[in-house]
Design a protein around this motif. Sequence first.
Motif, PDB file in Angstrom:
ATOM      1  N   PHE A 113       0.835  -1.272   0.067  1.00 52.34           N
ATOM      2  CA  PHE A 113       0.119   0.046   0.154  1.00 52.34           C
ATOM      3  C   PHE A 113       0.680   1.360   0.174  1.00 52.34           C
ATOM      4  N   THR A 114       2.244   0.981  -0.144  1.00 51.54           N
ATOM      5  CA  THR A 114       3.035   2.158  -0.127  1.00 51.54           C
ATOM      6  C   THR A 114       2.851   3.235  -1.224  1.00 51.54           C
ATOM      7  N   ALA A 115       2.499   4.416  -1.200  1.00 50.89           N
ATOM      8  CA  ALA A 115       2.163   5.243  -2.228  1.00 50.89           C
ATOM      9  C   ALA A 115       1.008   5.050  -3.070  1.00 50.89           C
ATOM     10  N   LEU A 116       0.239   4.201  -2.635  1.00 50.31           N
ATOM     11  CA  LEU A 116      -1.079   3.672  -3.229  1.00 50.31           C
ATOM     12  C   LEU A 116      -2.070   4.984  -3.500  1.00 50.31           C
ATOM     13  N   ARG A 117      -1.932   5.950  -2.883  1.00 52.86           N
ATOM     14  CA  ARG A 117      -2.629   7.132  -3.089  1.00 52.86           C
ATOM     15  C   ARG A 117      -2.281   7.670  -4.492  1.00 52.86           C
ATOM     16  N   ASN A 118      -1.020   7.646  -4.759  1.00 54.77           N
ATOM     17  CA  ASN A 118      -0.468   8.130  -5.806  1.00 54.77           C
ATOM     18  C   ASN A 118      -0.744   7.278  -7.117  1.00 54.77           C
ATOM     19  N   LEU A 119      -0.886   6.114  -7.063  1.00 49.55           N
ATOM     20  CA  LEU A 119      -1.413   5.147  -7.938  1.00 49.55           C
ATOM     21  C   LEU A 119      -2.850   5.383  -8.375  1.00 49.55           C
ATOM     22  N   LEU A 120      -3.769   5.606  -7.322  1.00 41.90           N
ATOM     23  CA  LEU A 120      -5.253   5.716  -7.598  1.00 41.90           C
ATOM     24  C   LEU A 120      -5.346   7.067  -8.095  1.00 41.90           C
ATOM     25  N   TYR A 121      -4.640   8.076  -7.800  1.00 43.64           N
ATOM     26  CA  TYR A 121      -4.798   9.619  -8.329  1.00 43.64           C
ATOM     27  C   TYR A 121      -4.547   9.334  -9.956  1.00 43.64           C
ATOM     28  N   ALA A 122      -3.376   8.435 -10.387  1.00 41.64           N
ATOM     29  CA  ALA A 122      -3.201   8.357 -11.747  1.00 41.64           C
ATOM     30  C   ALA A 122      -4.291   7.963 -12.367  1.00 41.64           C
ATOM     31  N   ILE A 123      -4.797   6.767 -11.857  1.00 38.46           N
ATOM     32  CA  ILE A 123      -6.125   5.965 -12.465  1.00 38.46           C
ATOM     33  C   ILE A 123      -7.205   7.133 -12.606  1.00 38.46           C
ATOM     34  N   GLU A 124      -7.209   7.798 -11.640  1.00 35.67           N
ATOM     35  CA  GLU A 124      -8.455   8.665 -11.475  1.00 35.67           C
ATOM     36  C   GLU A 124      -8.303   9.839 -12.754  1.00 35.67           C
ATOM     37  N   TRP A 125      -7.042  10.347 -12.989  1.00 36.25           N
ATOM     38  CA  TRP A 125      -7.004  11.151 -13.860  1.00 36.25           C
ATOM     39  C   TRP A 125      -7.165  10.675 -15.418  1.00 36.25           C
ATOM     40  N   TRP A 126      -6.968   9.483 -15.593  1.00 37.46           N
ATOM     41  CA  TRP A 126      -6.986   8.700 -16.811  1.00 37.46           C
ATOM     42  C   TRP A 126      -8.573   8.417 -17.063  1.00 37.46           C
ATOM     43  N   VAL A 127      -9.172   8.254 -15.950  1.00 39.26           N
ATOM     44  CA  VAL A 127     -10.828   8.209 -16.093  1.00 39.26           C
ATOM     45  C   VAL A 127     -11.225   9.345 -16.420  1.00 39.26           C
ATOM     46  N   PHE A 128     -11.005  10.419 -15.909  1.00 39.14           N
ATOM     47  CA  PHE A 128     -11.283  11.784 -16.180  1.00 39.14           C
ATOM     48  C   PHE A 128     -10.962  12.181 -17.852  1.00 39.14           C
ATOM     49  N   GLY A 129      -9.839  11.694 -18.371  1.00 37.54           N
ATOM     50  CA  GLY A 129      -9.646  11.958 -19.723  1.00 37.54           C
ATOM     51  C   GLY A 129     -10.416  11.125 -20.637  1.00 37.54           C
ATOM     52  N   ALA A 130     -10.519  10.057 -20.287  1.00 35.91           N
ATOM     53  CA  ALA A 130     -11.479   9.178 -20.944  1.00 35.91           C
ATOM     54  C   ALA A 130     -12.953   9.845 -21.092  1.00 35.91           C
ATOM     55  N   PHE A 131     -13.383  10.216 -19.898  1.00 34.20           N
ATOM     56  CA  PHE A 131     -14.834  10.718 -19.822  1.00 34.20           C
ATOM     57  C   PHE A 131     -14.815  12.158 -20.897  1.00 34.20           C
TER      58      PHE A 131
END
Length: 257
Positions: free
Chosen positions: A207-225
């Motif tokens: 779970f180390t730096a998991l927040r950064n990974l989730l932020y990356a996925i979140e930004w890509w979802v925004f881009g796809a939207f």
Amino acid sequence: MFTTLLRPKFWAGHLAMIVCVSAAVGLGIWQLDAWHTRRADAARDISNLKPVGLGTVMDGDSSFPGRSVGRPVSFAGTWLADSTLYIADRYVGKKRGYWVVTPVRVDGSQSVMPVVRGWSAKAESVAPTGPVEVTGWLQASEGSGPVDDDPHDDVIPMMRLASLVEHVDADLYSAYVVARDVTGQGGPEAGGLRSVSAAAVPDVSGFTALRNLLYAIEWWVFGAFAFFVWARWCADSWKDEGESEVDPAAAAEVEPA
């Protein structure tokens, strides 16, 4: 369709899509790189480097320096014997026991550094007093885990600084040190303890730096939207343009009598 959508009146919409998608992709890549970097920093082995003064790495008010996990540091201070704690479920080989932790008030600072003095099969030891010089491996606070069932005793389930705060009446460094060499009272030999090595510290959590990974996925979802919204806008705009260009007279000819 493409000829219609390339008219100047549609350029603002295309530009907005390009900006939004590019920003989302770029920010996602940035967060993914931060995830890789933080995990690499947490996992790299710098335990064999020459010890440096604690003050050159951090002070009592600093957040933990991520690139210094496992770095050998040295400092002098005074033991706080009354604040000795025991960290449960620590192993030497297959034997389960406790880490013995006694804080040291660092010279030249009002803050206290928790020091892992060694391993014991029982939650008991001879608490050291007086001045001391410590050389050891700097470590970050452990993450989430078991809750302390009895906050009034001197045994805690994890080396979590938030748990230590309840037992140490002083400002704590945002780190702890696993002792390698102790000059003065409190060494592993003097207390009948077994030495703890840097290798005994738990590995980097998944779970180390998991927040950064989730932020990356979140930004890509925004881009796809954003791309999906643009595609729908293009389809609707092309349809509207086609309907507006129909000749009314021609339309009337095909209407039923």
